[in-house]
Design a protein around this motif. Structure first.
Motif, PDB file in Angstrom:
ATOM      1  N   LYS A 294       0.821  -1.194   0.000  1.00 17.33           N
ATOM      2  CA  LYS A 294       0.000   0.000   0.000  1.00 17.33           C
ATOM      3  C   LYS A 294       0.863   1.255   0.000  1.00 17.33           C
ATOM      4  CE  LYS A 294      -3.822  -2.117   2.549  1.00 17.33           C
ATOM      5  NZ  LYS A 294      -4.635  -2.039   3.766  1.00 17.33           N
ATOM      6  N   PRO A 295       0.412   2.325  -0.703  1.00 17.82           N
ATOM      7  CA  PRO A 295       1.184   3.568  -0.664  1.00 17.82           C
ATOM      8  C   PRO A 295       1.107   4.190   0.723  1.00 17.82           C
ATOM      9  CG  PRO A 295      -0.905   3.893  -1.806  1.00 17.82           C
ATOM     10  CD  PRO A 295      -0.786   2.437  -1.555  1.00 17.82           C
ATOM     11  N   PRO A 296       2.208   4.718   1.216  1.00 11.98           N
ATOM     12  CA  PRO A 296       2.200   5.317   2.556  1.00 11.98           C
ATOM     13  C   PRO A 296       1.397   6.598   2.583  1.00 11.98           C
ATOM     14  CG  PRO A 296       4.303   5.692   1.476  1.00 11.98           C
ATOM     15  CD  PRO A 296       3.525   4.782   0.578  1.00 11.98           C
ATOM     16  N   SER A 297       0.870   6.935   3.744  1.00 10.62           N
ATOM     17  CA  SER A 297       0.090   8.153   3.920  1.00 10.62           C
ATOM     18  C   SER A 297       0.747   9.001   4.985  1.00 10.62           C
ATOM     19  CB  SER A 297      -1.344   7.813   4.334  1.00 10.62           C
ATOM     20  OG  SER A 297      -1.345   7.081   5.544  1.00 10.62           O
ATOM     21  N   GLY A 298       0.480  10.330   4.938  1.00  7.99           N
ATOM     22  CA  GLY A 298       1.033  11.231   5.930  1.00  7.99           C
ATOM     23  C   GLY A 298       2.501  11.494   5.765  1.00  7.99           C
ATOM     24  N   LEU A 299       3.057  11.225   4.572  1.00  5.76           N
ATOM     25  CA  LEU A 299       4.482  11.415   4.333  1.00  5.76           C
ATOM     26  C   LEU A 299       4.755  12.434   3.239  1.00  5.76           C
ATOM     27  CD1 LEU A 299       5.565   7.655   4.356  1.00  5.76           C
ATOM     28  CD2 LEU A 299       5.617   9.247   6.259  1.00  5.76           C
ATOM     29  N   PHE A 300       3.754  13.276   2.940  1.00  6.32           N
ATOM     30  CA  PHE A 300       3.884  14.211   1.837  1.00  6.32           C
ATOM     31  C   PHE A 300       3.590  15.632   2.296  1.00  6.32           C
ATOM     32  CE2 PHE A 300       2.930  10.093   0.073  1.00  6.32           C
ATOM     33  CZ  PHE A 300       3.770   9.996  -1.023  1.00  6.32           C
ATOM     34  N   PHE A 301       3.894  16.567   1.402  1.00  4.12           N
ATOM     35  CA  PHE A 301       3.512  17.952   1.642  1.00  4.12           C
ATOM     36  C   PHE A 301       1.986  18.071   1.584  1.00  4.12           C
ATOM     37  CE2 PHE A 301       7.483  20.679   0.544  1.00  4.12           C
ATOM     38  CZ  PHE A 301       8.206  19.953   1.478  1.00  4.12           C
ATOM     39  N   ARG A 302       1.507  19.273   1.757  1.00  4.07           N
ATOM     40  CA  ARG A 302       0.055  19.474   1.776  1.00  4.07           C
ATOM     41  C   ARG A 302      -0.589  19.125   0.442  1.00  4.07           C
ATOM     42  NH1 ARG A 302       1.786  24.594   3.843  1.00  4.07           N
ATOM     43  NH2 ARG A 302       1.893  24.573   6.138  1.00  4.07           N
ATOM     44  N   ASP A 303       0.187  19.175  -0.639  1.00  2.00           N
ATOM     45  CA  ASP A 303      -0.380  18.848  -1.956  1.00  2.00           C
ATOM     46  C   ASP A 303      -0.462  17.346  -2.213  1.00  2.00           C
ATOM     47  OD1 ASP A 303       2.264  18.201  -2.219  1.00  2.00           O
ATOM     48  OD2 ASP A 303       2.724  19.724  -3.733  1.00  2.00           O
ATOM     49  N   ASP A 304       0.004  16.525  -1.256  1.00  2.00           N
ATOM     50  CA  ASP A 304      -0.042  15.062  -1.357  1.00  2.00           C
ATOM     51  C   ASP A 304       0.707  14.510  -2.565  1.00  2.00           C
ATOM     52  OD1 ASP A 304      -1.509  14.717   0.946  1.00  2.00           O
ATOM     53  OD2 ASP A 304      -3.443  14.881  -0.079  1.00  2.00           O
TER      54      ASP A 304
ATOM     55  N   GLN B  32       2.972  11.813  10.544  1.00  3.25           N
ATOM     56  CA  GLN B  32       4.121  10.954  10.811  1.00  3.25           C
ATOM     57  C   GLN B  32       5.260  11.707  11.474  1.00  3.25           C
ATOM     58  OE1 GLN B  32       3.916   7.603  10.180  1.00  3.25           O
ATOM     59  NE2 GLN B  32       5.817   7.446  11.318  1.00  3.25           N
ATOM     60  N   TRP B  33       5.454  12.988  11.111  1.00  5.11           N
ATOM     61  CA  TRP B  33       6.556  13.730  11.718  1.00  5.11           C
ATOM     62  C   TRP B  33       6.344  13.947  13.217  1.00  5.11           C
ATOM     63  CZ3 TRP B  33       3.521  15.761   7.725  1.00  5.11           C
ATOM     64  CH2 TRP B  33       2.572  16.722   8.096  1.00  5.11           C
ATOM     65  N   GLU B  34       5.087  14.062  13.650  1.00  6.89           N
ATOM     66  CA  GLU B  34       4.803  14.186  15.084  1.00  6.89           C
ATOM     67  C   GLU B  34       5.084  12.861  15.803  1.00  6.89           C
ATOM     68  OE1 GLU B  34       3.559  16.578  17.112  1.00  6.89           O
ATOM     69  OE2 GLU B  34       2.609  18.112  15.867  1.00  6.89           O
ATOM     70  N   LYS B  35       4.670  11.763  15.192  1.00  8.05           N
ATOM     71  CA  LYS B  35       4.903  10.455  15.811  1.00  8.05           C
ATOM     72  C   LYS B  35       6.401  10.145  15.912  1.00  8.05           C
ATOM     73  CE  LYS B  35       0.563   8.494  14.049  1.00  8.05           C
ATOM     74  NZ  LYS B  35      -0.039   7.456  13.170  1.00  8.05           N
ATOM     75  N   ASP B  36       7.142  10.435  14.844  1.00  2.00           N
ATOM     76  CA  ASP B  36       8.570  10.134  14.861  1.00  2.00           C
ATOM     77  C   ASP B  36       9.330  11.032  15.828  1.00  2.00           C
ATOM     78  OD1 ASP B  36       7.952   8.280  13.003  1.00  2.00           O
ATOM     79  OD2 ASP B  36       9.202   9.080  11.396  1.00  2.00           O
ATOM     80  N   HIS B  37       8.879  12.275  15.974  1.00  2.00           N
ATOM     81  CA  HIS B  37       9.569  13.190  16.892  1.00  2.00           C
ATOM     82  C   HIS B  37       9.451  12.715  18.333  1.00  2.00           C
ATOM     83  CE1 HIS B  37       9.989  16.941  19.349  1.00  2.00           C
ATOM     84  NE2 HIS B  37      11.032  17.082  18.549  1.00  2.00           N
ATOM     85  N   SER B  38       8.373  12.003  18.672  1.00  5.13           N
ATOM     86  CA  SER B  38       8.198  11.506  20.037  1.00  5.13           C
ATOM     87  C   SER B  38       9.073  10.286  20.327  1.00  5.13           C
ATOM     88  CB  SER B  38       6.733  11.146  20.290  1.00  5.13           C
ATOM     89  OG  SER B  38       6.322  10.061  19.468  1.00  5.13           O
ATOM     90  N   LEU B  39       9.666   9.686  19.277  1.00  7.03           N
ATOM     91  CA  LEU B  39      10.543   8.542  19.482  1.00  7.03           C
ATOM     92  C   LEU B  39      11.937   9.001  19.908  1.00  7.03           C
ATOM     93  CD1 LEU B  39       9.581   6.392  16.343  1.00  7.03           C
ATOM     94  CD2 LEU B  39       8.693   6.195  18.673  1.00  7.03           C
ATOM     95  N   GLN B  40      12.765   8.035  20.311  1.00 11.82           N
ATOM     96  CA  GLN B  40      14.128   8.336  20.740  1.00 11.82           C
ATOM     97  C   GLN B  40      15.059   8.375  19.530  1.00 11.82           C
ATOM     98  OE1 GLN B  40      14.758   9.074  24.054  1.00 11.82           O
ATOM     99  NE2 GLN B  40      12.523   8.969  24.034  1.00 11.82           N
TER     100      GLN B  40
ATOM    101  N   LEU C  74      11.973  10.454   7.920  1.00  7.60           N
ATOM    102  CA  LEU C  74      10.725   9.874   8.414  1.00  7.60           C
ATOM    103  C   LEU C  74      10.682   8.367   8.205  1.00  7.60           C
ATOM    104  CD1 LEU C  74       7.979  12.403   7.243  1.00  7.60           C
ATOM    105  CD2 LEU C  74       8.967  12.158   9.521  1.00  7.60           C
ATOM    106  N   HIS C  75      10.024   7.686   9.149  1.00  5.02           N
ATOM    107  CA  HIS C  75       9.652   6.299   8.915  1.00  5.02           C
ATOM    108  C   HIS C  75       8.566   6.242   7.842  1.00  5.02           C
ATOM    109  CE1 HIS C  75      11.906   3.974  11.805  1.00  5.02           C
ATOM    110  NE2 HIS C  75      11.608   4.820  12.781  1.00  5.02           N
ATOM    111  N   GLU C  76       8.418   5.097   7.204  1.00  2.95           N
ATOM    112  CA  GLU C  76       7.454   4.947   6.112  1.00  2.95           C
ATOM    113  C   GLU C  76       6.093   4.532   6.647  1.00  2.95           C
ATOM    114  OE1 GLU C  76       8.970   2.413   3.099  1.00  2.95           O
ATOM    115  OE2 GLU C  76      10.813   3.565   2.831  1.00  2.95           O
ATOM    116  N   GLY C  77       5.613   5.224   7.662  1.00  2.00           N
ATOM    117  CA  GLY C  77       4.299   4.908   8.212  1.00  2.00           C
ATOM    118  C   GLY C  77       4.400   4.108   9.502  1.00  2.00           C
ATOM    119  N   SER C  78       3.275   3.539   9.911  1.00  2.00           N
ATOM    120  CA  SER C  78       3.215   2.790  11.165  1.00  2.00           C
ATOM    121  C   SER C  78       3.779   1.387  10.974  1.00  2.00           C
ATOM    122  CB  SER C  78       1.780   2.700  11.658  1.00  2.00           C
ATOM    123  OG  SER C  78       1.681   1.877  12.798  1.00  2.00           O
ATOM    124  N   TYR C  79       4.338   0.843  12.065  1.00  2.00           N
ATOM    125  CA  TYR C  79       4.858  -0.526  11.994  1.00  2.00           C
ATOM    126  C   TYR C  79       3.768  -1.561  12.282  1.00  2.00           C
ATOM    127  CZ  TYR C  79       5.043  -0.422  17.130  1.00  2.00           C
ATOM    128  OH  TYR C  79       4.720  -0.328  18.456  1.00  2.00           O
TER     129      TYR C  79
END
Length: 799
Positions: free
Chosen positions: A2-12, A557-565, A190-195
């Motif tokens: 599946k194509p990843p989501s939440g990994l693009f600019f506002r224009d998708d 995704q950038w918010e989720k990854d920022h909370s990681l170590q 960025l990670h490529e979405g959720s694991y």
């Protein structure tokens, strides 16, 4: 997939290749503006987003254009798939030893270690010839889609390359006194979405590469499966993939070592109760001299019955064989790893990879920015460190290392003083249990104290190297030296300098190695996984105060990854250091602790999945880095292998009772020349009494102590002089050390000579591929020249 989501600019449509984070109230706002303006001039696109969970944070999303990627792919000599694939050239990669091994295992029904390749993607570039990317030959590369031609890890790596080399001060052509990342609180790809996937991977496939890595590698249920190294390399880069390839190879090689070590231990268990030496100690009525002055009492030799049996578990007839086997095993492990590395380097097409131009370390540039010289290679001015300054800093750095080593030695002597105090305290107890088992308390508490000291000194992080690789090699060598001395100094003391109480100090050595290995592995595993999990849990808990649980799932995704170590500053140093120190424990003192390979095997099976789980789920995505080998660590491994031979020779000759028993058996025992023959067990009869000397209190009172000295004679001044047997044993010890070392080193050199670094089939493939590539490039250039001539002729003949 599946194509990843939440990994693009506002224009998708424009992919986020890198993320920078800064606090709104942080300084350097003007420098950030200059830096971001210069980034746009380099061809990067940026878009800013305010944090949903923290109004003080701002995320800068970065996208690299196709033109910029092509420019820096050429500058960094990145290899990309060429149009001519290897099968068309007649090259068959199935001739490689690793592929042959896989074909050999196909006849095994349902091999449980094989991965299910049904859901693994086909990585097309692995089956193609790759060449350094150039814009002039753009038409000769396999480009199906410009957006996916460069993988996500490559895109992030090129963006990071630009970020490092872009200045942030007006009028400067170089970076400032620190990297541009000092202007931001975080910088990461960025990670490529959720694991975690919404549906089972077997039914719906993987949502993204991160999800695939979790399901087929990092999940605990996959602990017994082979690792998907190609997928790890695609997602994390060659440097991390080589680390997991090395630790996987090391773990696999531990299986035969663990099996033989466990067999040696079982042999000791089965012969423990029938050992002539142990039976003599258990049934002895001899009274031994006190172990300390003052409050220590006389004790019975039979009190050490249980310790003599425990010592026999690790000090028996199979010890010498196992020590020789482990010395040979270390050589075989290193030689076959070189072959495995050659296969991976060929498979990943890293043979002709060119090293990127290394950036000067910002700390070095800031220190020596005023003293410049012309680089003889590039012809450009660069900071220069004088020879005198380099020598003085090297001397200061070496002095710091020796100072810390001195601290370690002082700590060891502190533990020695502790053991003496504990010995006198335990013996003064009137309780029978404490009086009978004080060696366990003394050795056990001493080993625990040593473990605490080791872990406290481990937190110490100790010249100004010019480049990152020089800094990494210098730091690695210094820190390994310190950590090695810190971990093994007390063990060397116990093995070679501790007084030989009761049944020798081999029992103390075994207990110390067992306690340190177990506790250190538990502590390291907790710090590697438990601590990041707790930190991430706490970060998510604070985020839940700002957003609801439903909004947490919809965070970008950038918010989720920022909370990681983030990965620690030292990269893979801690991971390699842990395994190299363990390799030292497995090889250096294995003659005294044959269960060490088994403990290491169990730990490494857990360690691989811990590291995989950490990289995939608990850490931000690490930056992909190219690498052809494991670096300076291989040389350290070879040094440990040499030291292991010498140490095991001394452990067997000096620490154990193998040589004294051997001398007694052939020179002084019942089976000696001219004596009555008997079984091997009877050959050791009366050995204990023979190894004890007599101490005379008065004419009717005699006590025994462990040594080879003449007994006192009546009406003579006696001086307890050493017996002839002592000198025979000493000569036998020295002879054994010389013979053992020469024999094992000869075997090691013979094995290293007989096993080529590169398999023969791989060498043939490399030669054939090189020939075909030369012909291929020649034909491609010739065809391009012909087409150009046709065009020129056509325009020339056009009326």
């Amino acid at each position: 997939m599946k194509p990843p989501s939440g990994l693009f600019f506002r224009d998708d449509s424009r992919r986020i290749d890198f993320v920078l984070v800064y606090h709104s109230n942080s300084p350097h706002s003007e420098r950030r503006d200059v830096f971001e303006r210069n980034l746009r001039a380099e061809g990067l696109m940026m878009e800013k987003e305010m944090s949903i969970t923290n109004n003080d944070l701002t995320f800068v999303k970065i996208h690299a254009t196709w033109e910029m990627l092509c420019k820096y792919a050429e500058e960094m000599n990145i290899r990309m798939p060429f149009r001519w694939v290897l099968p068309l050239l007649g090259l068959d990669r199935s001739n490689l030893p690793s592929e042959s091994l896989k074909r050999f295992h196909r006849w095994i029904p349902k091999n449980p270690m094989n991965l299910d390749t049904k859901n693994l993607p086909d990585l097309e570039e692995l089956e193609c010839y790759t060449a350094p990317f150039t814009r002039q030959r753009l038409h000769q590369f396999i480009i199906h889609d410009k957006n996916t031609f460069f993988s996500n890890s490559l895109r992030s790596r090129m963006v990071h390359h630009v970020l490092q080399r872009t200045h942030y001060e007006e009028g400067r052509s170089k970076i400032g006194k620190a990297t541009p990342f000092c202007l931001y609180s975080a910088a990461f790809p960025l990670h490529e979405g959720s694991y975690k996937g919404t549906l089972p991977i077997t039914q719906n496939g993987a949502d993204n590469h991160r999800h695939l890595l979790y399901e087929r590698w990092a999940r605990w249920g996959m602990w017994y499966k082979y690792q998907p190294l190609n997928l790890i390399r695609r997602y994390f880069g060659e440097k991390i993939a080589l680390y997991f390839a090395w630790i996987g190879w090391y773990t696999g090689m531990l299986i035969p070592a663990s099996a033989i070590g466990f067999a040696v231990f079982l042999y000791g268990c089965f012969t423990m109760n029938t050992s002539t030496v142990s039976q003599e100690i258990c049934h002895s009525k001899l009274i031994m001299c006190p172990m300390c002055n003052g409050k220590c009492n006389y004790w019975k030799l039979s009190d050490s019955c249980i310790y003599s049996k425990i010592t026999h578990l690790f000090d028996n007839g199979a010890t010498v064989f196992f020590a020789i086997f482990m010395a040979v095993w270390a050589t075989v492990f290193l030689e076959f790893w070189k072959r495995r590395r050659a296969e991976l380097v060929y498979e990943w097409d890293l043979l002709d990879i060119e090293e990127e131009e290394e950036i000067i370390r910002p700390q070095f540039e800031a220190k020596y920015s005023k003293s410049e010289r012309i680089n003889p290679i590039t012809g450009k001015p660069e900071p220069h460190q004088s020879f005198n300054d380099k020598c003085s800093r090297l001397l200061a750095s070496a002095s710091g290392i020796f100072l810390m080593i001195g601290v370690v030695i002082v700590a060891v002597f502190g533990v020695v003083a502790y053991r003496v105090i504990v010995l006198s305290v335990f013996i003064t107890f009137e309780r029978q249990f404490m009086d009978s088992h004080y060696p366990v308390g003394q050795a056990g508490t001493g080993a625990c104290l040593i473990f605490v000291i080791i872990m406290l000194l481990n937190v110490v992080r100790l010249e100004q190297p010019r480049t990152e690789s020089e800094w990494e090699n210098s730091f690695t060598l210094k820190m390994f030296l310190f950590q090695f001395v810190n971990l093994n100094s007390s063990t060397f003391y116990v093995a070679f300098f501790l007084g030989r109480y009761r049944c020798g100090c081999l029992f103390d050595l075994c207990m110390q190695m067992g306690i340190i290995m177990v506790l250190k592995q538990i502590w390291n595993n907790f710090m590697e996984l438990g601590f990041p999990v707790i930190q991430n849990w706490w970060a998510k808990k604070k985020m839940r105060h700002e957003v609801s649980n439903s909004e947490m799932d919809r965070l970008p995704q950038w918010e989720k990854d920022h909370s990681l170590q983030s990965m620690n500053t030292y990269g893979l140093f801690d991971e390699y250091l842990e395994m190299i120190l363990q390799f030292g424990f497995v090889t250096i003192f294995v003659a005294a602790f044959p269960l060490a390979p088994l403990l290491a095997l169990i730990n490494n099976i857990i360690e691989i999945r811990l590291d995989a789980y950490k990289f995939v789920t608990q850490w931000r995505r690490t930056l992909a880095s190219p690498a052809k080998d494991i670096g300076i660590w291989y040389g350290i491994l070879e040094g440990i292998g040499i030291l292991a031979v010498i140490t095991n020779a001394f452990v067997i000759a000096v620490t154990s009772d193998f040589i004294p028993r051997l001398v007694y058996m052939y020179q002084y025992g019942p089976c000696a020349r001219g004596s009555t023959s008997g079984t091997s067990a009877n050959c050791y009869s009366n050995y204990v009494n023979n190894s004890l000397s007599v101490f005379k209190i008065h004419s009717l009172c005699f006590y025994r102590y462990r040594d080879y000295r003449l007994p006192p004679e009546e009406h003579e001044d006696f001086h307890y002089e050493l017996t002839l047997q002592f000198w025979h044993i000493l000569a036998a010890r020295l002879a054994f050390i010389v013979v053992f070392e020469h024999l094992v080193f000869f075997i090691k050199m013979l094995i290293a000579y007989l096993i080529p670094d590169v398999p023969r089939g791989l060498q043939e493939c490399m030669r054939r591929e090189k020939l075909f590539v030369q012909e291929m490039v020649y034909k491609a250039d010739l065809e391009t020249l012909r087409q150009k001539k046709r065009k020129d002729r056509f325009f020339h003949e056009w009326p």
